[in-house]
Design an enzyme around this catalytic site. Structure first.
Site, mmCIF file in Angstrom:
data_model
loop_
_atom_site.group_PDB
_atom_site.id
_atom_site.type_symbol
_atom_site.label_atom_id
_atom_site.label_comp_id
_atom_site.label_asym_id
_atom_site.label_seq_id
_atom_site.Cartn_x
_atom_site.Cartn_y
_atom_site.Cartn_z
ATOM 1 C CE1 TYR A 142 9.131 4.074 1.604
ATOM 2 C CE2 TYR A 142 10.418 5.246 3.256
ATOM 3 C CZ TYR A 142 9.820 4.087 2.798
ATOM 4 O OH TYR A 142 9.930 2.944 3.547
ATOM 5 C CE LYS A 189 2.117 -6.163 -9.025
ATOM 6 N NZ LYS A 189 1.995 -7.620 -8.809
ATOM 7 C CG ASP A 221 3.807 -10.194 -7.297
ATOM 8 O OD1 ASP A 221 4.784 -9.981 -8.045
ATOM 9 O OD2 ASP A 221 2.659 -10.414 -7.731
ATOM 10 C CG ASP A 245 11.158 0.011 4.116
ATOM 11 O OD1 ASP A 245 12.110 -0.127 4.897
ATOM 12 O OD2 ASP A 245 9.988 0.211 4.490
ATOM 13 C CG ASP A 249 12.499 -4.725 7.574
ATOM 14 O OD1 ASP A 249 13.514 -4.012 7.393
ATOM 15 O OD2 ASP A 249 11.711 -4.563 8.527
#
Ligand code: IPM
Ligand code: MN
Length: 371
Positions: A142, A189, A221, A245, A249
């Site tokens: 970000y 990851k 994942d 983020d 959600d």
């Protein structure tokens, strides 16, 4: 306690839901003899429209002076579909997070028993889910350097993390795990990304300071899959900015509505409280936005200042609203309860928590619900 609260209600449904939280905080202040004052400033698209800047200096000054910030939502479709837009509402929120040093974003996710059949996921899968996500908020992709080639055909976003950035949020996540079910899952990851390998190394080295916490690791994942396959396996999740983020959600589906998910963003000095949902422009002004995520964010604000009983009172009132299905259409399509009705019921319940009888028929006509 005296608290000066900066209110940045922002765009879309932001003002509608934030107004309900102000009502609730005012009811709490009256009940427990606190003084909460609220001061409003602009942020996001509305700030761009009025000042050209998504985070005007006046707004930032308020946040720096206030004891805490209550944030609504930002975003407006007129910017989303315009890749050439130079200023975007979201820049206001990102700049604010950075300026206030809000490095940890805390997002609790819970399956309420009465709402188990509201989730598109099967009841037996989501039952007993009680997770808190610790998302790093001021680093990673970000905030890394961004480039766009002169001919506009190539672009890059740098993802970088330092040991210090990882440690400060990880300490909070370990401590949260200690006070809960003592399980911490680092989502990364590490099979591909160098930053993720650093996260694993740093967090693993910290684990000996928290011997009662069981630490495990999951690739993002796989974590995304586990979140909808078996979410009750998680206690505390720790992860970097962008993975947090996305995962949060996704996790909101468990609760049955993104309109239930609250968050706290914490730094060394400042704290900001906001629902995780966005500005939901299609719903603006219709009175259908769920105020609960914002109200639960206000409860997190109370927790932050050690007002634990007050926070619990808010959460109890919210649970009562949910149990009685006094919820906006996202959760109760045929109840006819508006944003305002839900807020007023929760307010009434806080003021009259000992009352035994609730007249739900009065809610929609705006009369007292307690008889
Ligand atoms: C959130 C939002 C923000 C983010 C946007 C509005 C910049 O999606 O708080 O989760 O991506 O962090
Ligand atoms: Mn998000």
């Amino acid at each position: 306690m005296n608290l000066h609260i900066g209110v940045l209600s922002g765009d879309g449904i932001g003002p509608e839901v934030t107004n309900q939280s102000i009502k609730i905080l005012t009811a709490i202040a009256d009940k427990y003899q606190h003084t909460f004052t609220f001061q409003h400033e602009l942020v996001g698209a509305i700030a761009i429209d009025e000042t050209g800047n998504p985070l005007p200096q006046k707004t930032l000054n308020l946040c720096l002076e206030a004891d805490a910030v209550l944030f609504g939502a930002i975003g407006n479709p007129k910017y989303d579909n315009n890749p050439a837009a130079k200023v975007r509402p979201e820049q206001g929120l990102l700049a604010l997070r950075k300026a206030l040093g809000l490095f940890a974003n805390i997002r609790p996710v819970k399956a309420y028993d009465t709402l188990l059949d509201k989730s598109p996921l099967k009841k037996h899968i989501i039952q007993d889910t009680d997770i808190v996500i610790y998302r790093e908020l001021t680093g990673g992709i970000y905030f890394g350097e961004k480039t766009l080639s002169e001919d506009g055909t190539a672009a890059s976003d740098l993802c970088s993390y330092s040991k210090t950035e990882i440690e400060r949020v990880a300490h909070l996540a370990f401590k949260a795990a200690q006070s809960r079910r003592k399980k911490l899952t680092l989502v990364d990851k590490a099979n591909v990304l160098e930053t993720s390998r650093l996260w694993r190394k740093v967090v693993t080295a910290m684990a000996s300071q928290y011997p009662d916490v069981e630490l495990d690791f999951l690739f993002v994942d796989n974590a995304a899959m586990q979140m909808v396959l078996n979410p009750s396996q998680f206690d505390v999740i720790l992860t970097e900015n962008m993975f947090g983020d996305i995962i949060s959600d996704e996790a909101s589906v468990i609760g049955g509505s993104i309109g239930l998910l609250a968050s706290a963003s914490i730094g060394e000095k400042y704290a900001l409280f906001e629902p995780i949902h966005g500005s939901y422009p299609q719903a603006t002004g219709k009175g259908i936005a769920n105020p609960i995520a914002s109200i639960l964010s206000a409860a997190m604000l109370l927790d932050h200042f050690g007002l634990l009983e007050e926070a619990e009172t808010v959460r109890d009132a919210v649970e009562r609203a949910i149990d009685l299905e006094i919820c906006t259409p996202d959760l109760n399509a045929h109840g006819g309860y508006s944003t305002e009705n839900v807020g007023t019921f929760i307010e009434d319940f806080i003021e009259n928590v000992d009352a035994l009888h609730i007249n739900t028929g009065n809610i929609k006509v705006g009369q007292s619900t307690i008889i």
